[in-house]
Enzyme design. Structure first.
Site, PDB file in Angstrom:
ATOM      1  N   GLU A  27     -60.171 -21.307   7.187  1.00 39.91           N
ATOM      2  CA  GLU A  27     -61.208 -21.028   6.083  1.00 39.91           C
ATOM      3  C   GLU A  27     -60.319 -20.280   4.699  1.00 39.91           C
ATOM      4  OE1 GLU A  27     -64.112 -22.223   5.489  1.00 39.91           O
ATOM      5  OE2 GLU A  27     -64.276 -23.046   7.569  1.00 39.91           O
ATOM      6  N   GLU A  68     -68.845 -14.238   4.177  1.00 42.43           N
ATOM      7  CA  GLU A  68     -68.101 -15.385   4.091  1.00 42.43           C
ATOM      8  C   GLU A  68     -68.133 -16.115   5.534  1.00 42.43           C
ATOM      9  OE1 GLU A  68     -66.540 -18.232   2.550  1.00 42.43           O
ATOM     10  OE2 GLU A  68     -66.243 -16.585   1.292  1.00 42.43           O
ATOM     11  N   GLU A  75     -71.480 -24.254   6.277  1.00 43.32           N
ATOM     12  CA  GLU A  75     -70.561 -25.274   5.868  1.00 43.32           C
ATOM     13  C   GLU A  75     -70.491 -26.146   7.130  1.00 43.32           C
ATOM     14  OE1 GLU A  75     -67.559 -23.764   3.406  1.00 43.32           O
ATOM     15  OE2 GLU A  75     -69.083 -23.456   1.776  1.00 43.32           O
TER      16      GLU A  75
END
Length: 117
Positions: A27, A68, A75
């Site tokens: 990420e 996050e 996602e």
């Protein structure tokens, strides 16, 4: 049958570390925010303000990382469910990104208020 292993503190800790390692490896947004966190922590140490204000800055900074990670999980789940462009998939990803943006904005506002006070 459930896809949930029996609770074990040490195994759960390992799962959490595995997730952190995966986030750091895959990420880019998390890596950038983690890198920025180093400078933020140094700034918190050097800023001339009360311990309470320093804790507010630290907690709001850590909150950015937490949100996050949650956004990255969302996602990944969306990508697992569908590779097609679907309005609901887009909405889920966009809303997760909005949560990150709001959290970063909150952190910035905390810095601004503490610096000008």
């Amino acid at each position: 049958m459930h896809n949930k292993p029996k609770y074990n503190l040490f195994k759960n800790w390992k799962y959490a570390i595995d997730g952190l390692v995966t986030a750091i490896k895959t990420e880019s947004s998390f890596k950038l925010e983690l890198f920025c966190a180093i400078f933020i922590i140094v700034g918190i140490l050097y800023i001339d303000t009360s311990l309470t204000n320093k804790l507010i800055l630290l907690v709001s900074g850590i909150l950015v990382l937490i949100v996050e990670l949650i956004n990255s999980a969302i996602e990944n789940v969306v990508d697992l469910c569908t590779k097609e462009i679907h309005p609901l998939a887009k909405n889920a990803k966009d809303i997760g990104s909005t949560a990150v943006m709001v959290t970063i904005s909150l952190h910035v506002v905390c810095w601004v208020f503490i610096i000008i006070s």
